[in-house]
Design an enzyme around this catalytic site. Structure first.
Site, mmCIF file in Angstrom:
data_model
loop_
_atom_site.group_PDB
_atom_site.id
_atom_site.type_symbol
_atom_site.label_atom_id
_atom_site.label_comp_id
_atom_site.label_asym_id
_atom_site.label_seq_id
_atom_site.Cartn_x
_atom_site.Cartn_y
_atom_site.Cartn_z
ATOM 1 N N TYR A 99 0.839 -1.198 0.000
ATOM 2 C CA TYR A 99 0.000 0.000 0.000
ATOM 3 C C TYR A 99 0.876 1.251 0.000
ATOM 4 O O TYR A 99 0.577 2.226 -0.690
ATOM 5 C CB TYR A 99 -0.928 -0.004 1.229
ATOM 6 C CG TYR A 99 -1.896 -1.155 1.223
ATOM 7 C CD1 TYR A 99 -3.052 -1.106 0.448
ATOM 8 C CD2 TYR A 99 -1.655 -2.291 1.983
ATOM 9 C CE1 TYR A 99 -3.944 -2.169 0.431
ATOM 10 C CE2 TYR A 99 -2.542 -3.358 1.965
ATOM 11 C CZ TYR A 99 -3.679 -3.301 1.191
ATOM 12 O OH TYR A 99 -4.557 -4.355 1.173
ATOM 13 N N ASN A 122 -12.510 -1.490 -5.015
ATOM 14 C CA ASN A 122 -12.294 -1.793 -6.428
ATOM 15 C C ASN A 122 -13.477 -2.606 -6.965
ATOM 16 O O ASN A 122 -13.732 -3.706 -6.490
ATOM 17 C CB ASN A 122 -10.983 -2.580 -6.571
ATOM 18 C CG ASN A 122 -10.750 -3.117 -7.956
ATOM 19 O OD1 ASN A 122 -11.336 -2.674 -8.930
ATOM 20 N ND2 ASN A 122 -9.877 -4.099 -8.043
ATOM 21 N N CYS A 130 -6.362 -5.953 -7.572
ATOM 22 C CA CYS A 130 -6.175 -5.549 -6.174
ATOM 23 C C CYS A 130 -5.597 -6.687 -5.331
ATOM 24 O O CYS A 130 -5.041 -6.441 -4.261
ATOM 25 C CB CYS A 130 -7.478 -5.032 -5.582
ATOM 26 S SG CYS A 130 -8.890 -6.117 -5.780
ATOM 27 N N HIS A 131 -5.671 -7.917 -5.834
ATOM 28 C CA HIS A 131 -5.083 -9.048 -5.099
ATOM 29 C C HIS A 131 -3.552 -8.967 -5.066
ATOM 30 O O HIS A 131 -2.918 -9.648 -4.278
ATOM 31 C CB HIS A 131 -5.535 -10.387 -5.699
ATOM 32 C CG HIS A 131 -5.136 -10.589 -7.130
ATOM 33 N ND1 HIS A 131 -5.852 -10.062 -8.183
ATOM 34 C CD2 HIS A 131 -4.094 -11.258 -7.669
ATOM 35 C CE1 HIS A 131 -5.274 -10.400 -9.314
ATOM 36 N NE2 HIS A 131 -4.194 -11.126 -9.034
ATOM 37 N N GLU A 157 -0.650 -16.883 -10.200
ATOM 38 C CA GLU A 157 0.156 -16.000 -11.046
ATOM 39 C C GLU A 157 1.647 -16.301 -10.923
ATOM 40 O O GLU A 157 2.411 -16.011 -11.829
ATOM 41 C CB GLU A 157 -0.130 -14.532 -10.712
ATOM 42 C CG GLU A 157 -1.508 -14.094 -11.178
ATOM 43 C CD GLU A 157 -1.746 -12.610 -11.036
ATOM 44 O OE1 GLU A 157 -0.836 -11.873 -10.584
ATOM 45 O OE2 GLU A 157 -2.850 -12.182 -11.387
#
Length: 166
Positions: A99, A122, A130-131, A157
């Protein structure tokens, strides 16, 4: 006058996803039990017509074939929220940012808490990733879809086997 909306629900490795379009443009992607999920009656009529490209891209993403979404989006929020969401779209696939790093990128290093609040609102999870936002120490922090989903998306990912299965 109300803006015409449509929605459809698709299956994903992370549970059903509700896609919402406003004036034919993707404006929402919501998971079941998602925090800040708008009431279903605001999603408009069931109609999968405006979602062809989004569905195609999501399927390619879940198959590991797509790393960056190009579907046209309508991001409705405050100017600050939209600036945070644009920063989220710049986080590369398989990477994370804190953040604080996002606040720095916005030119406001003391805004990490506000960045977190905007991140949580979001409306287009997964597509606006946002993950990929974590705590300053790299720990998992809040995620509207739940921390288990967040961990699974990050593992997916990063190429960890079996992570796409929910």
């Amino acid at each position: 006058m109300t803006t015409p909306k449509q929605h459809t629900v698709i299956d994903s490795p992370y549970g059903p996803l509700t896609l919402v379009a406003t004036d034919g443009v993707l404006s929402g992607l919501y998971m079941t039990d998602q925090r800040h999920r708008p009431p279903e009656e605001t999603f408009g009529e069931p109609d999968d017509t405006p979602f062809g490209e989004a569905i195609e891209e999501l399927r390619a993403y879940f198959a590991g074939e797509l790393k960056e979404f190009s579907v046209r989006l309508r991001l409705d929020g405050t100017p600050f929220q939209r600036s945070v969401w644009e920063q989220l779209r710049k986080i590369p696939y398989g990477e994370t940012r804190s953040y604080g790093e996002l606040a720095d990128a916005l030119g406001n290093p003391k805004a990490s808490r506000a960045v977190g609040l905007a991140n949580g609102k979001n409306p287009l999870g997964i597509i606006v990733p946002c993950h990929r936002v974590v705590g300053a120490d790299g720990s998992l922090t809040g995620y509207g879809g739940g921390l288990e989903r967040k961990q699974r998306l990050l593992d997916f990912e990063r190429g960890e086997r079996g992570a796409a299965l929910f």
